[in-house]
Design an enzyme around this catalytic site. Structure first.
Site, mmCIF file in Angstrom:
data_model
loop_
_atom_site.group_PDB
_atom_site.id
_atom_site.type_symbol
_atom_site.label_atom_id
_atom_site.label_comp_id
_atom_site.label_asym_id
_atom_site.label_seq_id
_atom_site.Cartn_x
_atom_site.Cartn_y
_atom_site.Cartn_z
ATOM 1 C CG HIS A 1 -2.198 2.874 4.780
ATOM 2 N ND1 HIS A 1 -2.400 2.412 6.058
ATOM 3 C CD2 HIS A 1 -2.187 1.779 3.997
ATOM 4 C CE1 HIS A 1 -2.499 1.090 6.037
ATOM 5 N NE2 HIS A 1 -2.367 0.686 4.809
ATOM 6 C CB SER B 1 -0.906 0.037 1.231
ATOM 7 O OG SER B 1 -1.780 -1.053 1.234
ATOM 8 N NE ARG C 1 1.705 4.672 9.844
ATOM 9 C CZ ARG C 1 1.656 3.373 9.508
ATOM 10 N NH1 ARG C 1 0.507 2.726 9.549
ATOM 11 N NH2 ARG C 1 2.745 2.743 9.147
#
Lengths: 208, 208
Positions: B40, B14, B37
């Protein structure tokens, strides 16, 4: 500083703004209550276009919720975002097994995700109402268990988020002929999943 | 069905995809670990443009985390999204007071949000690290308490989401000269807040 300090005032005003800004649509009133709540939760109008509500899904979910069923979800965050008072009034219970010791051990041993092992445990228990806000692997695994005739699924909310498998997991589950709501593509997530469950509950119970 | 079943494989893949798709940027390595993050967590590249990391904020947050401080957050969902193992390794504790009985009673009596009453309780306790993923009113109230000299705030993560007051609450807090990370505009939310806290922790502790 001058700012609105009344909680319900804030939500009512937010829904008004969303209604004004969301533009033309073909949702009926109950669908709209779901879509608006998702946008309220994400501040992202794209959810208007990617939230798929299958015909009959709202009724199916409502009937289950009114029976006071057990809901399985793949994340503690989604669980934590569901309205406790509404759940209690409906007599529903939410469970998430991904952190259970037996699930953790089983997942490690088999080299699979805890989300997969968690959904297997839920299926073994006979849970019929599934909410996925995180793990594509859980949704893939649920479909496999349905195809094997092992899972008695009456409603699925498929909203895994992410870049690896999320979109595909939702395409796969949509091939199944069961009542469902999905968030197509990469988006979704635990807040989105919880907001959809809340919207479904508010259609069937006074939230206060 | 063929799908990736290894949890760490999914996250690594990812992050690779995010790196490929996010395009040009001027983040340094530590900032990038935060931005990635957040993307994500949201599958939304707009966070690249709206996440504001003040100079020195990562160091300030890291120093506090390494001291094993108490973190206040305005939602149970954000609390639930923070990595428990990382918190434990750092010796940190997260608290959220919005559902406390005294806070609920106080808020009702005064006609304010529970979020406001909750942050007041945190300030009285001397908490220095604040994480807001939901309530603009909590962020407004914290600023008022700072201006009144009552709040000793060493780090703020301001990511309230929504249509009423969220953007304004972040503009207001940015006027304060303290270490902070904010998500500008309407977006943000508890998953975003939790992911930023996790990214900050992973910069200071091995997550496994």
């Amino acid at each position: 500083m001058d700012y609105i300090k009344k909680p319900m005032g804030i939500e009512v005003k937010s829904f008004e703004i969303i209604g004004e800004e969301m533009g033309p649509h073909s949702f009926n009133e109950r669908e709209l209550s779901i879509i608006k709540r998702v946008i309220h939760t994400t501040a992202d109008f794209e959810y208007k276009d990617i939230t798929y509500i299958r015909e009959g899904a709202i009724d199916a979910a409502g009937n289950l919720l009114k029976q006071g069923i057990k809901i399985y979800t793949d994340t503690k965050m989604a669980m934590s975002g569901m309205n406790k008072r509404a759940l209690e009034k409906l007599g529903c219970e939410v469970v998430c097994y991904v952190s259970d010791e037996d699930v953790t051990i089983d997942a490690k041993k088999r080299g699979i995700t805890r989300s997969m092992a968690g959904v297997e445990k839920a299926v073994e228990e006979g849970i019929q109402f599934y909410v996925f806000g995180n793990a594509p692997t859980a949704l893939f695994r649920l479909k496999e268990l349905m195809l094997e005739g092992k899972a008695d699924v009456k409603f699925v909310l498929g909203a895994p988020i992410g870049f690896v498998g999320a979109a595909e997991s939702k395409e796969e589950i949509e091939k199944m002929d069961i009542p469902m709501i999905t968030v197509r593509g990469r988006k979704g997530g635990s807040t989105v999943a919880a907001s959809i469950v809340n919207a479904l509950m508010y259609l069937n119970v006074d939230r206060n």
